[in-house]
Motif scaffolding. Structure first.
Motif, PDB file in Angstrom:
ATOM      1  N   LYS A 180       0.834  -1.197   0.000  1.00 44.85           N
ATOM      2  CA  LYS A 180       0.000   0.000   0.000  1.00 44.85           C
ATOM      3  C   LYS A 180       0.875   1.257   0.000  1.00 44.85           C
ATOM      4  N   GLU A 181       1.946   1.206   0.780  1.00 47.04           N
ATOM      5  CA  GLU A 181       2.842   2.357   0.854  1.00 47.04           C
ATOM      6  C   GLU A 181       3.514   2.613  -0.487  1.00 47.04           C
ATOM      7  N   SER A 182       3.963   1.546  -1.149  1.00 44.60           N
ATOM      8  CA  SER A 182       4.623   1.730  -2.446  1.00 44.60           C
ATOM      9  C   SER A 182       3.630   2.210  -3.500  1.00 44.60           C
ATOM     10  N   GLU A 183       2.363   1.779  -3.410  1.00 47.59           N
ATOM     11  CA  GLU A 183       1.348   2.265  -4.347  1.00 47.59           C
ATOM     12  C   GLU A 183       1.065   3.747  -4.120  1.00 47.59           C
ATOM     13  N   LYS A 184       1.092   4.164  -2.880  1.00 47.90           N
ATOM     14  CA  LYS A 184       0.858   5.573  -2.569  1.00 47.90           C
ATOM     15  C   LYS A 184       1.912   6.447  -3.226  1.00 47.90           C
ATOM     16  N   TYR A 185       3.168   6.037  -3.075  1.00 47.38           N
ATOM     17  CA  TYR A 185       4.263   6.872  -3.563  1.00 47.38           C
ATOM     18  C   TYR A 185       4.471   6.758  -5.064  1.00 47.38           C
ATOM     19  N   SER A 186       3.847   5.778  -5.701  1.00 45.59           N
ATOM     20  CA  SER A 186       4.025   5.661  -7.147  1.00 45.59           C
ATOM     21  C   SER A 186       3.349   6.821  -7.880  1.00 45.59           C
ATOM     22  N   SER A 187       2.262   7.345  -7.300  1.00 40.47           N
ATOM     23  CA  SER A 187       1.582   8.465  -7.944  1.00 40.47           C
ATOM     24  C   SER A 187       2.323   9.779  -7.711  1.00 40.47           C
ATOM     25  N   GLY A 188       3.064   9.879  -6.611  1.00 43.03           N
ATOM     26  CA  GLY A 188       3.829  11.077  -6.334  1.00 43.03           C
ATOM     27  C   GLY A 188       3.074  12.101  -5.504  1.00 43.03           C
ATOM     28  N   GLN A 189       1.768  11.989  -5.460  1.00 44.52           N
ATOM     29  CA  GLN A 189       0.966  12.966  -4.731  1.00 44.52           C
ATOM     30  C   GLN A 189       1.198  12.865  -3.223  1.00 44.52           C
ATOM     31  N   ASP A 190       1.157  11.668  -2.665  1.00 45.92           N
ATOM     32  CA  ASP A 190       1.308  11.509  -1.227  1.00 45.92           C
ATOM     33  C   ASP A 190       2.734  11.800  -0.773  1.00 45.92           C
ATOM     34  N   PHE A 191       3.692  11.518  -1.630  1.00 45.96           N
ATOM     35  CA  PHE A 191       5.084  11.818  -1.265  1.00 45.96           C
ATOM     36  C   PHE A 191       5.259  13.323  -1.085  1.00 45.96           C
ATOM     37  N   LYS A 192       4.642  14.097  -1.963  1.00 45.41           N
ATOM     38  CA  LYS A 192       4.705  15.552  -1.827  1.00 45.41           C
ATOM     39  C   LYS A 192       4.039  16.001  -0.529  1.00 45.41           C
ATOM     40  N   GLU A 193       3.009  15.296  -0.131  1.00 46.93           N
ATOM     41  CA  GLU A 193       2.330  15.610   1.125  1.00 46.93           C
ATOM     42  C   GLU A 193       3.253  15.366   2.314  1.00 46.93           C
ATOM     43  N   VAL A 194       3.971  14.250   2.288  1.00 51.42           N
ATOM     44  CA  VAL A 194       4.902  13.925   3.376  1.00 51.42           C
ATOM     45  C   VAL A 194       6.031  14.950   3.418  1.00 51.42           C
ATOM     46  N   VAL A 195       6.561  15.297   2.262  1.00 49.25           N
ATOM     47  CA  VAL A 195       7.630  16.290   2.204  1.00 49.25           C
ATOM     48  C   VAL A 195       7.121  17.641   2.695  1.00 49.25           C
ATOM     49  N   GLY A 196       5.884  17.966   2.384  1.00 47.91           N
ATOM     50  CA  GLY A 196       5.298  19.218   2.846  1.00 47.91           C
ATOM     51  C   GLY A 196       5.179  19.263   4.361  1.00 47.91           C
ATOM     52  N   VAL A 197       4.823  18.139   4.968  1.00 42.96           N
ATOM     53  CA  VAL A 197       4.726  18.074   6.427  1.00 42.96           C
ATOM     54  C   VAL A 197       6.110  18.256   7.047  1.00 42.96           C
ATOM     55  N   MET A 198       7.115  17.592   6.487  1.00 41.01           N
ATOM     56  CA  MET A 198       8.473  17.729   7.017  1.00 41.01           C
ATOM     57  C   MET A 198       9.002  19.149   6.802  1.00 41.01           C
ATOM     58  N   ASP A 199       8.657  19.752   5.693  1.00 43.70           N
ATOM     59  CA  ASP A 199       9.075  21.133   5.443  1.00 43.70           C
ATOM     60  C   ASP A 199       8.474  22.050   6.507  1.00 43.70           C
ATOM     61  N   HIS A 200       7.221  21.825   6.835  1.00 42.15           N
ATOM     62  CA  HIS A 200       6.575  22.623   7.880  1.00 42.15           C
ATOM     63  C   HIS A 200       7.268  22.415   9.220  1.00 42.15           C
ATOM     64  N   LEU A 201       7.642  21.178   9.539  1.00 44.58           N
ATOM     65  CA  LEU A 201       8.348  20.886  10.788  1.00 44.58           C
ATOM     66  C   LEU A 201       9.684  21.624  10.843  1.00 44.58           C
ATOM     67  N   PHE A 202      10.456  21.573   9.760  1.00 44.51           N
ATOM     68  CA  PHE A 202      11.758  22.226   9.742  1.00 44.51           C
ATOM     69  C   PHE A 202      11.625  23.751   9.805  1.00 44.51           C
ATOM     70  N   GLN A 203      10.602  24.291   9.173  1.00 40.94           N
ATOM     71  CA  GLN A 203      10.376  25.734   9.257  1.00 40.94           C
ATOM     72  C   GLN A 203      10.022  26.141  10.683  1.00 40.94           C
ATOM     73  N   SER A 204       9.238  25.312  11.367  1.00 37.49           N
ATOM     74  CA  SER A 204       8.879  25.611  12.751  1.00 37.49           C
ATOM     75  C   SER A 204      10.102  25.545  13.654  1.00 37.49           C
ATOM     76  N   LEU A 205      10.971  24.561  13.431  1.00 35.79           N
ATOM     77  CA  LEU A 205      12.184  24.456  14.234  1.00 35.79           C
ATOM     78  C   LEU A 205      13.113  25.636  13.965  1.00 35.79           C
ATOM     79  N   TYR A 206      13.201  26.065  12.715  1.00 41.93           N
ATOM     80  CA  TYR A 206      14.056  27.195  12.387  1.00 41.93           C
ATOM     81  C   TYR A 206      13.523  28.483  13.007  1.00 41.93           C
ATOM     82  N   ALA A 207      12.215  28.576  13.161  1.00 39.44           N
ATOM     83  CA  ALA A 207      11.623  29.777  13.754  1.00 39.44           C
ATOM     84  C   ALA A 207      12.045  29.941  15.207  1.00 39.44           C
TER      85      ALA A 207
END
Length: 93
Positions: A54-81
């Motif tokens: 299921k996880e590999s099917e999610k990331y094959s479309s690319g949409q969910d991977f961008k979602e995960v990266v977006g969450v991590m980007d938000h985390l890193f921005q919060s830590l940098y703040a």
């Protein structure tokens, strides 16, 4: 000769002030260390084959991977703040 003693006295005063500031800062650092809490982030493991597929099917479309990266980007921005770039951070901690 008097000038030499005056310069030596000034140098000793400056050294004493710097040593006192260093000592006070180390005391503040020790107080801050005692109040620290470690942050541990854990990602759940995918144990079964179905979960892995299921996880590999999610990331094959690319949409969910961008979602995960977006969450991590938000985390890193919060830590940098939290970072304080003001010069007084050196003596205030």
């Amino acid at each position: 000769m008097d000038l030499l003693y005056a310069l030596l006295g000034i140098l000793l005063c400056v050294a004493a002030i710097l040593a006192t500031l260093w000592f006070l800062r180390s005391l503040q650092d020790r107080k801050r260390e005692q109040g620290m809490v470690f942050l541990q982030l854990l990602v759940p493991k995918k144990e079964s084959k179905e979960d892995k597929e299921k996880e590999s099917e999610k990331y094959s479309s690319g949409q969910d991977f961008k979602e995960v990266v977006g969450v991590m980007d938000h985390l890193f921005q919060s830590l940098y703040a939290l970072y304080n770039s003001k010069p007084d951070r050196h003596w205030r901690g």
